[in-house]
Design an enzyme around this catalytic site. Structure first.
Site, short mmCIF file in Angstrom:
data_model
loop_
_atom_site.label_atom_id
_atom_site.label_comp_id
_atom_site.label_asym_id
_atom_site.label_seq_id
_atom_site.Cartn_x
_atom_site.Cartn_y
_atom_site.Cartn_z
N ARG A 244 0.85 -1.18 0.00
CA ARG A 244 0.00 0.00 0.00
C ARG A 244 0.89 1.24 0.00
O ARG A 244 1.97 1.25 0.61
CB ARG A 244 -0.93 0.02 1.21
CG ARG A 244 -2.14 -0.88 1.07
CD ARG A 244 -3.08 -0.39 -0.03
NE ARG A 244 -4.29 -1.17 -0.18
CZ ARG A 244 -4.45 -2.18 -1.02
NH1 ARG A 244 -3.41 -2.56 -1.77
NH2 ARG A 244 -5.61 -2.80 -1.13
N GLU B 222 -4.52 7.70 -5.19
CA GLU B 222 -4.72 7.02 -6.46
C GLU B 222 -6.03 7.48 -7.09
O GLU B 222 -7.05 7.52 -6.41
CB GLU B 222 -4.72 5.50 -6.26
CG GLU B 222 -3.40 4.97 -5.72
CD GLU B 222 -3.38 3.46 -5.51
OE1 GLU B 222 -4.43 2.82 -5.75
OE2 GLU B 222 -2.34 2.94 -5.09
N HIS C 134 -1.56 0.73 -10.20
CA HIS C 134 -2.14 -0.27 -9.28
C HIS C 134 -2.73 -1.44 -10.07
O HIS C 134 -3.91 -1.77 -9.95
CB HIS C 134 -3.19 0.35 -8.38
CG HIS C 134 -3.40 -0.42 -7.10
ND1 HIS C 134 -3.83 0.16 -5.93
CD2 HIS C 134 -3.24 -1.75 -6.81
CE1 HIS C 134 -3.94 -0.76 -4.98
NE2 HIS C 134 -3.58 -1.92 -5.51
#
Length: 320
Positions: free
Chosen positions: A233, A262, A281
């Site tokens: 993360r 994000e 991601h």
């Protein structure tokens, strides 16, 4: 009468049909707003993204289960779910191998400067033989340090050990017998991991304990030739400190699939650095694995709302 559920992510037609067999489904294009009428009767939700906190739960008084199409669940307030007796399900097993592949992709791309060099070729800079300005560094036989030896960490260790003959170090709360027996992995404290690793691979979830675990002080303990890989993360790493370390040459480079915010803002200084490989991601983003994750999440929701949970439950205490 079938339980009402909200689906807030597009899934394959056969998986949607499976939901329809068990539930009355309201399908949305995005996470439901707090004033959406379907929340009043929803007993389950399934999708990815969106903040499930006390405020959300107040608007979903009948909610019994939440099934996230992900392994991470940091957007869910687990304490609030526990207080309301809401089951939280996730998909921890089906994405392991794919995410581990992404780690190796980031390691190779960062060490061999794949993105940077490919862009130079496209820009017409390849005029003849290449000199040291184009060179990268080897991956094989270098030391990999894995921060967090869970399923993904173990899969990364397997690839590093057998595929690249890399010595494996790891830091975790406890010794991992399988990693030590199969890959000759060595458990060590964080300072040793930082000092000895050529590749520091972060696979940790975000918790209060892991927030900014890697900051300016920790980055200063790494080798100048080291490369940091983060598929855990974003906020496990202090991004400002990382940017500074990359600019100053405290470490050689970084391969990042996760960020504090994000999507990563277009004005992020990380995007201006040639020694950063930044991905959106996509650690689990293959057609096969994303289908398997959605299928697992569907099965999880069915199990949760039928009282048949056997695995993949984040908060099993609410089952008692």
């Amino acid at each position: 009468m079938k339980p009402s559920v909200i689906l807030y992510k597009k899934i394959a037609d056969d998986l949607r049909a499976r939901l329809d067999q068990h539930f009355t489904v309201t399908e949305l294009d995005a996470f439901p707003s707090l004033d959406h009428p379907a929340l009043a009767t929803a007993e389950g939700i399934i999708g990815s993204g969106g903040k499930v906190d006390k405020d959300f739960l107040q608007h979903a008084p009948r909610l019994r289960a939440a099934s996230t199409i992900s392994v991470g669940y940091d957007t869910f307030n687990v304490d609030a779910l526990n207080e309301k007796g809401v089951i939280l399900m996730h998909t921890p097993t089906v994405l392991t191998e794919t995410v581990a592949d992404t780690v190796l992709a980031l390691m190779l791309a960062s060490a061999r400067r794949v993105v940077e060099v490919a862009e130079r070729v496209k820009a017409g800079e390849w005029k003849g033989g290449v000199d040291s300005d184009w060179f990268g560094t080897d991956v094989h036989h270098k030391t990999i340090g894995i921060l967090g030896m869970g399923r993904i960490g173990l899969a990364v260790a397997q690839r590093a050990h057998f595929g690249f003959s890399m010595p494996v170090l790891y830091n975790a709360r406890r010794h991992h017998a399988e990693a030590e027996q199969r890959f000759n992995a060595r458990h060590c404290d964080l300072d040793t991991l930082l000092a000895e690793s050529d590749f520091l691979c972060i696979t940790l979830p975000l918790t209060t304990e892991t927030h900014h675990l890697i900051g300016r002080e920790q980055l200063a303990k790494m080798k100048p030739s080291a490369i940091l890989i983060n598929i855990g993360r974003g906020a496990v790493v202090d991004e400002d400190a990382l940017t500074e370390a990359l600019v100053k040459g405290t470490i050689q480079g970084a391969g990042l699939d996760v960020f504090v915010k994000e999507p990563l803002p277009v004005d992020s200084p990380l995007l201006d650095l040639p020694n950063v490989v930044a991905l959106p991601h996509i650690g689990s983003a293959t057609h096969e694995t994303r289908y398997d994750m959605a299928a697992c999440a569907v099965d999880n929701l069915i199990a949760a709302l039928s009282g048949e949970v056997k695995e993949n439950c984040v908060n099993p205490q609410v089952l008692k």
